[in-house]
Scaffold this active site. Structure first.
Site, short mmCIF file in Angstrom:
data_model
loop_
_atom_site.label_atom_id
_atom_site.label_comp_id
_atom_site.label_asym_id
_atom_site.label_seq_id
_atom_site.Cartn_x
_atom_site.Cartn_y
_atom_site.Cartn_z
CG ASP A 10 -1.85 1.12 1.37
OD1 ASP A 10 -2.29 1.61 0.33
OD2 ASP A 10 -2.10 1.53 2.51
CD GLU A 16 -0.54 -6.16 7.29
OE1 GLU A 16 -1.01 -6.09 6.13
OE2 GLU A 16 -0.94 -5.45 8.22
CE1 TYR A 62 -4.53 0.54 10.16
CE2 TYR A 62 -3.81 -1.71 9.70
CZ TYR A 62 -3.53 -0.35 9.82
OH TYR A 62 -2.26 0.11 9.61
CD GLU A 118 0.85 -1.57 9.64
OE1 GLU A 118 -0.29 -1.55 9.12
OE2 GLU A 118 1.86 -1.97 9.05
C1 GCB Z 1 -1.51 -2.43 6.72
C2 GCB Z 1 -0.21 -2.38 6.01
C3 GCB Z 1 0.17 -0.96 5.60
C4 GCB Z 1 -1.06 -0.25 5.05
C5 GCB Z 1 -2.09 -0.16 6.16
C6 GCB Z 1 -3.39 0.50 5.67
O1 GCB Z 1 -1.83 -3.39 7.38
O2 GCB Z 1 0.84 -2.96 6.73
O3 GCB Z 1 1.16 -1.04 4.62
O4 GCB Z 1 -0.78 1.01 4.55
O5 GCB Z 1 -2.41 -1.45 6.60
O6 GCB Z 1 -3.57 1.69 5.84
O7 GCB Z 1 -4.19 -0.21 5.07
#
Ligand code: GCB
Length: 647
Positions: free
Chosen positions: A201, A445, A498, A534
């Site tokens: 990403d 990941e 997330y 994260e």
């Molecule tokens: C993740 C990734 C990261 C992305 C982020 C997102 O899990 O490790 O590279 O930018 O989520 O914002 O989706």
């Protein structure tokens, strides 16, 4: 004694590459000539992208074989012109620059001249005066070639023409992996249409991203230095090993010098243990009044062959500290360390991934303003100058390989594993001596649930521990604990999640329960310390709504608040860190889930704070107050800060 034996064990393991990669440095015996600035540039737009090789563009000046434009080095080439085809270009691009080499470098016959590229993304081939001198795979680590032999072939010319061809194509076995997809349906796509698919990403910026330079050493020179540090009570232990090239009969003097320039201890051996009385340890920012204390290890070599004598001097900054992991703690100098930090990207307007000092300094000032004590080099190794800043400021680093987006089963094949192991060799070789680096991250990941993942990660983690038995190793997971094949081998579990964003979007009420379950499951199964590596939410700066909805600054703040309340319960048990995703907004490939890039930054891409930055600032300073010892000046600031918040 036992500790000294352990230090020796660390050394026996050694580094598998056969030459060093010391950061170029000026000294009484070495010169550095930076080749940054404008280079002539041409993208090979031929359908096969192969015209440059067919017509041997490296054999003459690039301007003689076709049109060229100015491109700055260091910089990504993508965002500096108005040409959309260059922004999205896939294939070979050609850089060229002429440089005048000081005549004495060639005439004295005693000087070694090295051409070094700090990073070029992704595959590079380098010619000097039309002769190929090296090639390198990988976009984030330096590579070099000795060129004095070549320059001496024609000592009448001191001008040398450096040509570098760089290809950004990613395939199943590159790191990161990708694939090229050709669209052959002429009713839908124009002739020759193809796309680069990736599973990560961020924008696949390309070009020469860091400095290119020439540097000299004498023909007999200090090729590599490895230090591993420890301490017993108030005595520091610096186990060192110096490797030398170009001579067998040498005398050596190794001197450890403190910050005030005083010699602390010295030795004449190529390897040994230096004992430092009343040691000043290297401490992280906000953990000690005097963070980032560095000694300097001066290595002075004298050698002679039948005709000449040589002297070489190299000074390596050394921070004396230890890193250990227990089942629920991360210890620096035997004290519990809690990561309150950020994930970053090398990314900014216009420059893309190009190294830029003003940006680096601004980012460090922002991290210190925030009260961040650490960051992860998501998702690839950063410029070594950044690690040097971390060493000096006491910012702790999780150093990550470019193993991001490993999602296709074919990217677990031997060819990929072999390359991934080589990249770890290169990464450890470059960064092993930085006290700020406290953990290696081998990947982000990966599809850990795929059958080959277990073997792949077992090999990778084992190999990294052989390269460096003194630091913990992790890989960053987003998968369910039950499916994760890498977790048994890592020292610290690093989890990305997330909740209320990719899962249950819009439902803030799920965060606390789901996060609690996540932690309990991982810890219950593995009994290892956990870092939330994260978490976050996109916020378009200036978008507001009450009640909050996704993509507003209010929603981003609330996501943070709910995560924080669970962190506060678990950090008393086994959670040893939290790293926000992301420090700043960054560019991505275009797609329906990204509005001019990823907006999960707590700062905008231009480094201005969103509301979430203030939430995090309040939290990080509070954590620092609880867990560390603030420098005097920060106590004053902190008091002002506490007054402005009601807890
Ligand atoms: C993740 C990734 C990261 C992305 C982020 C997102 O899990 O490790 O590279 O930018 O989520 O914002 O989706």
């Amino acid at each position: 004694m036992f500790r000294v034996l352990c230090l020796f064990a660390a050394f026996k393991a050694g580094i598998l590459l056969d030459s060093g990669m010391l950061f170029p440095q000026e000294s009484s015996s070495r010169e550095v000539k930076e080749l940054n600035g404008l280079w002539a540039f041409r993208a090979d737009r031929s359908p096969t992208r192969n015209q440059g090789f067919q017509r041997a563009w490296y054999k003459s000046r690039l301007a003689e074989t076709g049109p060229v434009i100015d491109i700055p080095v260091p910089s990504s080439y993508n965002d500096v012109t108005q040409d959309p085809n260059l922004r999205d270009f896939i294939g070979w691009v050609w850089y060229e620059r002429e440089v005048v080499v000081p005549a004495r470098w060639i005439s004295d016959g005693k000087t070694r001249v090295v051409l070094r590229v700090e990073s070029a993304h992704y595959y590079s081939i380098v010619w000097v005066n039309g002769v190929k001198v090296t090639e390198h795979e990988g976009g984030h680590l330096p590579f070099e070639a000795d060129i004095d032999g070549l320059l001496r072939e024609d000592p009448t010319t001191t001008t040398c023409r450096i040509t570098i061809a760089v290809n950004n194509t990613l395939d199943l076995h590159t790191l990161p992996p990708g694939s090229i997809q050709y669209m052959k349906d002429r009713t839908m796509y124009p002739e020759g249409f193809f796309v680069q698919n990736t599973n990560f990403d961020f924008f696949n910026y390309a070009g020469i991203h860091r400095s290119v330079l020439l540097y000299t050493t004498p023909k007999a020179y200090v090729d590599d230095i490895t230090v591993v540090t420890d301490f017993l009570d108030s005595t520091g232990l610096v186990r060192y090993n110096v490797s030398i090239q170009g001579a067998t009969l040498v005398t050596l003097k190794v001197t450890l010098i403190d910050k005030d320039g005083h010699c602390v201890v010295s030795s004449n051996d190529t390897s040994g243990v230096l004992k430092v009385v009343d040691v000043k340890l290297w401490w992280p920012y906000l953990m000690h009044e005097n963070p980032g204390y560095l000694y300097s290890l001066e290595v002075r070599l004298n050698a002679a062959d039948g005709t000449s004598t040589y002297e070489d001097v190299y000074s390596l900054p050394v921070g004396i500290r230890t890193v250990k992991v227990t089942k629920n703690q991360f210890l620096i100098n035997n004290k519990p360390f809690y990561f309150h930090g950020v994930n970053k990207h090398e990314d900014s307007d216009i420059r893309g991934k190009g190294f830029d000092w003003p940006l680096v300094v601004k980012d460090f000032n922002l991290m210190k303003w925030l009260g961040a004590n650490s960051f992860r080099t998501s998702h690839y190794p950063y410029a070594e100058e950044i690690l040097q800043m971390c060493d000096r400021h006491g910012i702790v680093v999780i150093d990550e390989s470019p193993g991001v987006g490993i999602k296709d089963i074919r990217s677990f094949e031997n060819a990929s594993l072999t390359h991934h192991l080589e990249v770890m060799d290169e990464l450890v070789r470059r960064d092993k001596n930085h006290p700020s680096v406290v953990m290696w991250s081998v990947a982000n990941e990966p599809a850990a649930e795929m059958p080959p993942a277990g073997f792949y990660f077992q090999m990778l983690i084992k190999h990294t521990k052989v390269l460096d038995p003194t630091r913990p190793v992790t890989f960053i997971t987003d998968s369910n604990y039950a499916r994760d094949k890498g977790a048994p081998y890592v020292d610290v579990i690093c989890v990305n999640s997330y909740f209320s964003w990719y899962h249950d979007p819009g439902h803030l009420e799920v965060i606390q329960i789901q996060l609690n379950t996540q932690f309990e499951n991982w810890y219950g199964k593995y009994q290892k310390p956990i870092i939330q590596s994260e978490y976050g939410a996109d916020a378009a700066p200036g978008f507001h709504s009450d009640p909050p909805v996704m993509f507003t600054e209010e929603y981003q703040k609330l996501v943070l608040r709910d995560y924080h309340s669970v962190f506060d319960q678990k950090r008393k048990l086994y959670v040893v860190g939290e790293l926000i995703w992301n420090f700043a907004d960054f560019m991505t490939t275009q797609g329906v889930t990204r509005m001019v890039g990823n907006k999960k930054g707590i700062f905008t891409r231009q480094r201005q704070p969103k509301e979430a930055a203030f939430i995090l600032k309040e939290r990080y300073w509070r954590l620092a107050n609880e867990t560390g010892r603030l420098p005097l000046w920060t106590n004053i600031l902190e008091n002002q800060l506490l007054k402005s918040f009601s807890f």
